[in-house]
Design an enzyme around this catalytic site. Structure first.
Site, PDB file in Angstrom:
ATOM      1  N   GLU A 443       0.539  -1.049   0.139  1.00 36.08           N
ATOM      2  CA  GLU A 443      -0.222   0.161  -0.139  1.00 36.08           C
ATOM      3  C   GLU A 443       0.735   1.365  -0.238  1.00 36.08           C
ATOM      4  OE1 GLU A 443      -3.024  -1.103  -1.011  1.00 36.08           O
ATOM      5  OE2 GLU A 443      -2.264   1.095  -1.110  1.00 36.08           O
TER       6      GLU A 443
HETATM    7  C1  LIG Z   1       2.336  -9.996   1.099  1.00 39.30           C
HETATM    8  C2  LIG Z   1       1.880  -9.022  -0.268  1.00 39.30           C
HETATM    9  C3  LIG Z   1       1.214  -8.529  -0.866  1.00 39.30           C
HETATM   10  C4  LIG Z   1       0.982  -7.169  -2.013  1.00 39.30           C
HETATM   11  N1  LIG Z   1      -0.569  -6.616  -1.884  1.00 39.30           N
HETATM   12  C5  LIG Z   1      -0.781  -6.254  -3.341  1.00 39.30           C
HETATM   13  C6  LIG Z   1      -2.327  -6.290  -3.909  1.00 39.30           C
HETATM   14  O1  LIG Z   1      -2.968  -6.099  -3.878  1.00 39.30           O
HETATM   15  N2  LIG Z   1      -1.716  -5.255  -4.973  1.00 39.30           N
HETATM   16  C7  LIG Z   1      -0.987  -4.558  -5.449  1.00 39.30           C
HETATM   17  O2  LIG Z   1      -0.722  -4.283  -6.893  1.00 39.30           O
HETATM   18  N3  LIG Z   1       0.083  -4.641  -4.487  1.00 39.30           N
HETATM   19  C8  LIG Z   1       0.681  -5.328  -4.195  1.00 39.30           C
HETATM   20  N4  LIG Z   1       2.230  -5.773  -3.313  1.00 39.30           N
HETATM   21  C9  LIG Z   1       3.062  -4.848  -3.642  1.00 39.30           C
HETATM   22  C10 LIG Z   1       3.505  -4.169  -2.825  1.00 39.30           C
HETATM   23  O3  LIG Z   1       2.275  -3.060  -2.833  1.00 39.30           O
HETATM   24  C11 LIG Z   1       5.035  -3.990  -3.354  1.00 39.30           C
HETATM   25  O4  LIG Z   1       5.469  -4.705  -2.861  1.00 39.30           O
HETATM   26  C12 LIG Z   1       4.920  -1.978  -2.709  1.00 39.30           C
HETATM   27  O5  LIG Z   1       4.327  -1.404  -3.055  1.00 39.30           O
HETATM   28  C13 LIG Z   1       6.216  -1.659  -2.926  1.00 39.30           C
HETATM   29  O6  LIG Z   1       7.256  -2.111  -4.501  1.00 39.30           O
HETATM   30  P1  LIG Z   1       8.657  -2.825  -4.411  1.00 39.30           P
HETATM   31  O7  LIG Z   1       8.513  -4.346  -3.720  1.00 39.30           O
HETATM   32  O8  LIG Z   1       8.314  -2.765  -5.975  1.00 39.30           O
HETATM   33  O9  LIG Z   1       9.754  -2.509  -4.015  1.00 39.30           O
HETATM   34  P2  LIG Z   1      10.148  -0.954  -4.623  1.00 39.30           P
HETATM   35  O10 LIG Z   1       9.383  -0.096  -4.917  1.00 39.30           O
HETATM   36  O11 LIG Z   1      11.483  -1.912  -5.608  1.00 39.30           O
HETATM   37  O12 LIG Z   1      10.954  -0.114  -3.255  1.00 39.30           O
HETATM   38  C14 LIG Z   1      11.872  -0.623  -2.686  1.00 39.30           C
HETATM   39  C15 LIG Z   1      12.337   0.216  -1.780  1.00 39.30           C
HETATM   40  O13 LIG Z   1      13.302   1.557  -2.790  1.00 39.30           O
HETATM   41  C16 LIG Z   1      12.418   2.245  -1.860  1.00 39.30           C
HETATM   42  N5  LIG Z   1      12.005   2.936  -2.757  1.00 39.30           N
HETATM   43  C17 LIG Z   1      11.501   2.847  -4.267  1.00 39.30           C
HETATM   44  N6  LIG Z   1      11.673   3.772  -4.609  1.00 39.30           N
HETATM   45  C18 LIG Z   1      11.996   4.885  -4.042  1.00 39.30           C
HETATM   46  C19 LIG Z   1      11.829   6.216  -4.339  1.00 39.30           C
HETATM   47  N7  LIG Z   1      10.992   6.968  -5.568  1.00 39.30           N
HETATM   48  N8  LIG Z   1      11.946   7.333  -3.065  1.00 39.30           N
HETATM   49  C20 LIG Z   1      12.245   6.603  -1.841  1.00 39.30           C
HETATM   50  N9  LIG Z   1      12.365   5.611  -1.309  1.00 39.30           N
HETATM   51  C21 LIG Z   1      11.986   5.023  -3.075  1.00 39.30           C
HETATM   52  C22 LIG Z   1      10.570   1.686  -1.076  1.00 39.30           C
HETATM   53  O14 LIG Z   1      10.543   2.381   0.157  1.00 39.30           O
HETATM   54  C23 LIG Z   1      11.525   0.231  -0.510  1.00 39.30           C
HETATM   55  O15 LIG Z   1      12.275   0.624   1.117  1.00 39.30           O
HETATM   56  C24 LIG Z   1       1.809  -6.511  -2.174  1.00 39.30           C
HETATM   57  C25 LIG Z   1       3.144  -6.817  -2.064  1.00 39.30           C
HETATM   58  C26 LIG Z   1       3.187  -8.363  -1.058  1.00 39.30           C
HETATM   59  C27 LIG Z   1       4.606  -8.587  -0.427  1.00 39.30           C
END
Ligand SMILES: Cc1cc2nc3c(=O)[nH]c(=O)nc-3n(C[C@H](O)[C@H](O)[C@H](O)COP(=O)(O)OP(=O)(O)OC[C@H]3O[C@@H](n4cnc5c(N)ncnc54)[C@H](O)[C@@H]3O)c2cc1C
Length: 615
Positions: A443
């Site tokens: 989220e």
């Molecule tokens: C169990 C689970 C359930 C989920 N359910 C859903 C769902 O129902 N629907 C859905 O669409 N998604 C879902 N997600 C996905 C979830 O919303 C994402 O994992 C989350 O938004 C982070 O994206 P990412 O994993 O690609 O991490 P990344 O975006 O790669 O982030 C990795 C790190 O980098 C930081 N970061 C990235 N960009 C920036 C920036 N611009 N500035 C500063 N810091 C940054 C982040 O804060 C984090 O610490 C789910 C994930 C999990 C694990």
């Protein structure tokens, strides 16, 4: 100890709803015929279902998890029966208005129920939670067809919902989504891959309605090019019955550290002919519509944070009263001294007292924000409605991030209170901690929430929304001052508020001078500082309410006499509960708020080493 020892803290929920938010006096034509008695019955019934039917699933679901078999997902044993009981009792409709077939309860009461079910089993509660959010989105923004054909099925829980934003290259950067939607007559054909979709495939409902972001072929890059589509797992025949299987298929599920009973799915979208999708609103409006769902979900994730924390704190408290180990510090040299329950040890009391204040403060935040949103929707155009919206907007990222991180901390402390047993699966707290970790990630990660708070929400309306939040804090400080006997706490909260104001001014000055890096570097520190001040204000308000109530309950007992006070609190549950509210603000002000001095110092440091470092 099993999940079935789970108990809802109904007294505290009712204190927030009826003493702090004064729901007994909340009257509006939308709630004609409803009253406090009914709301209390709803809370009692939700608690009964949670304690008897849902909590026993928690440990079992964790042990077995979801299973993926040839494109199908099997939820853990017991989930289907519990979901049926949940549906039959009408709980899927609890958060929806009456005009669309919902229960039409005030939002704060509905959110209290969400907390109750989440605390009992967070993984199970994901299924109805996402469904409710999808239904709200369709109710607010969907076409007439969506409202008539899909909405009733979602509200009754016959079908479930999802939100599909994430793709392998598009996590925090939602605008990088590549799923393509090509127009095909009145509908669209979608092709791409969505990952991490919660409830994306499961065996609880016969149909699943995916709310999916995709871009049309000529759309501009970034979030402005996204559109929102309804993509049902099964398409509908003209008479509304289930038709052909749509081209959206689960190709696998994640194996996770927590919430194992919640399926987290990879969806292959349109690998054959393209998945049929129906647009919500117009092309390019996707993120604007999805934000409606996301804002609601962000409060929901904050609730998840403190709900699991509340269950963990409760388990730790019970354990601390039972577990006998060592002697009182004063007697440690006496090998024959009486062995005591660990709740008598100062360090255990420190962990419990801080956790209690944090949990109860966060609960007050979640329910208050639900109430604010309710008031705003009932009266969106007045100056008061505007003020409610402003406060809600500023505080939503705080609710999501502060409650998820602090909630995780509470679960960590609950393990610590248990010692070695806390690390073992015989007790529920290690699962609580594993389950709670995801709340800071999905989220919008907490880092993204912090940037939203500092970069957008605090700057909203030229900073007026932030000023309103400070004004709201001041009003709570005045209430505590008026209650008498809290001079030290009033002083400590005032200082923390001033640190927040000074930190915001400092970073805004940097921003105006063109420095984006340093403010964003400190965004999370600001969120923590802001969160501490808001929680302190809510606990202050609770203490101001509880003090005269305690005096009434005490009757003639002299509360300034420690022996008389202790004897009253040991024999009278209500007196103990109310005295706990006075303790909460004292503990939070003395043991947590002073960290705001360190945070303000960090925020106002101009050191850029980490930004410029070569790792
Ligand atoms: C169990 C689970 C359930 C989920 N359910 C859903 C769902 O129902 N629907 C859905 O669409 N998604 C879902 N997600 C996905 C979830 O919303 C994402 O994992 C989350 O938004 C982070 O994206 P990412 O994993 O690609 O991490 P990344 O975006 O790669 O982030 C990795 C790190 O980098 C930081 N970061 C990235 N960009 C920036 C920036 N611009 N500035 C500063 N810091 C940054 C982040 O804060 C984090 O610490 C789910 C994930 C999990 C694990």
């Amino acid at each position: 100890m099993s999940g079935s020892s789970f108990k809802v803290n109904r007294r505290d929920l009712e204190f927030v709803l009826f003493e702090q938010l004064d729901l007994d006096a909340f009257q509006h034509p939308a709630y004609a015929g409803y009253d406090g008695e009914l709301y209390r019955t709803v809370i009692a019934e939700a608690s009964r279902l949670a304690e008897e039917t849902i909590a026993p699933l928690n440990a079992k679901g964790d042990a077995v998890g979801c299973r993926f078999e040839a494109g199908e997902v099997r939820t853990p044993p017991g989930y289907r029966e519990a979901y049926q009981a949940f549906r039959d009792a009408g709980w899927t409709a609890v958060v929806h208005p009456q005009d669309v077939g919902g229960q039409g309860l005030p939002v704060s009461v509905a959110l209290a129920c969400v907390e109750i079910f989440t605390a009992a089993c967070p993984a199970f509660s994901m299924y109805p939670g996402l469904t409710a959010a999808a239904a709200n989105l369709i109710r607010e923004r969907g076409s007439d067809w969506m409202k008539s054909a899909l909405l009733p099925k979602l509200i009754s829980g016959e079908w479930s919902g999802t939100m599909c934003l994430t793709e392998p290259q598009a996590g925090s950067a939602v605008g990088d989504a590549r799923t393509i939607a090509t127009r095909d007559g009145d509908s669209y054909r979608l092709r791409g891959t969505k990952i991490f979709v919660s409830s994306g495939e499961h065996d609880l409902t016969e149909n699943i309605i995916h709310m999916m972001l995709a871009r049309t072929p000529d759309a501009p890059p970034g979030i402005k090019g996204l559109s929102l589509f309804v993509v049902p797992k099964f398409l509908l025949n003209a008479d509304g019955s289930l038709g052909a299987r749509n081209d959206v298929v689960c190709s696998g599920i994640e194996h996770k550290m927590g919430i194992k009973g919640s399926s987290t799915c990879t969806l292959s979208v349109g690998d054959k002919d393209g998945a049929v999708g129906f647009i919500v609103g117009r092309e390019g409006e996707g993120i604007q519509h999805m934000f409606l769902m996301m804002n609601e979900a962000r409060i929901g994730v904050g609730v998840q944070g403190y709900a699991v924390a509340a269950a963990a704190y409760d388990a730790a408290l019970r354990y601390a009263k039972d577990r006998v180990q060592g002697t009182r510090a004063e007697e440690f040299k006496d090998a024959n001294a009486r062995r005591v329950a660990i709740i008598e040890h100062a360090d255990v009391r420190r962990m419990l007292a801080i956790s209690k204040a944090q949990v109860e403060g966060m609960r007050a935040l979640g329910l208050w924000l639900a109430h604010l949103g309710n008031l705003w929707h009932l009266d969106p155009d007045s100056a008061e409605g505007q003020k409610n919206q402003d406060l809600l907007e500023v505080l939503t990222p705080i609710c999501k991030a502060y409650c998820s991180d602090t909630g995780f901390d509470v679960t960590r402390q609950a393990i610590q209170v248990h010692g070695g047993y806390g690390y073992c699966s015989e007790y529920p707290v290690e699962q609580y901690m594993r389950d709670a970790k995801i709340f800071s990630i999905y989220e919008g990660t907490n880092g993204i929430q912090a940037m939203d708070l500092l970069g957008r929400k605090m700057a909203r309306n030229g900073g007026m929304s932030f000023m309103q939040a400070l004004q709201w804090v001041n009003e709570r400080i005045e209430k505590l001052e008026g209650a008498g006997g809290f001079d030290t706490e009033v002083g400590l909260i005032g200082k923390a508020r001033d640190r927040l104001g000074a930190s915001a001014m400092h970073l805004s000055g940097l921003g105006m001078a063109g420095d984006a890096g340093l403010p964003m570097f400190h965004a999370y520190d600001v969120l923590l500082l802001f969160g501490d001040v808001v929680i302190a204000a809510l606990l202050a308000e609770q203490a101001a309410l509880a003090k005269p109530m305690l005096e009434r309950v005490a009757g003639g007992v002299d509360l300034s006499n420690p022996t008389a006070r202790r004897s009253l609190l040991e024999s009278n549950d209500e007196a103990r509960f109310l005295a706990g509210k006075l303790d909460n603000i004292r503990v939070f002000a003395s043991q947590v708020l002073p960290r705001t001095a360190g945070l303000a110092h960090i925020i106002q440091s101009t050191d850029r080493t980490a930004l410029d470092a070569v790792f």
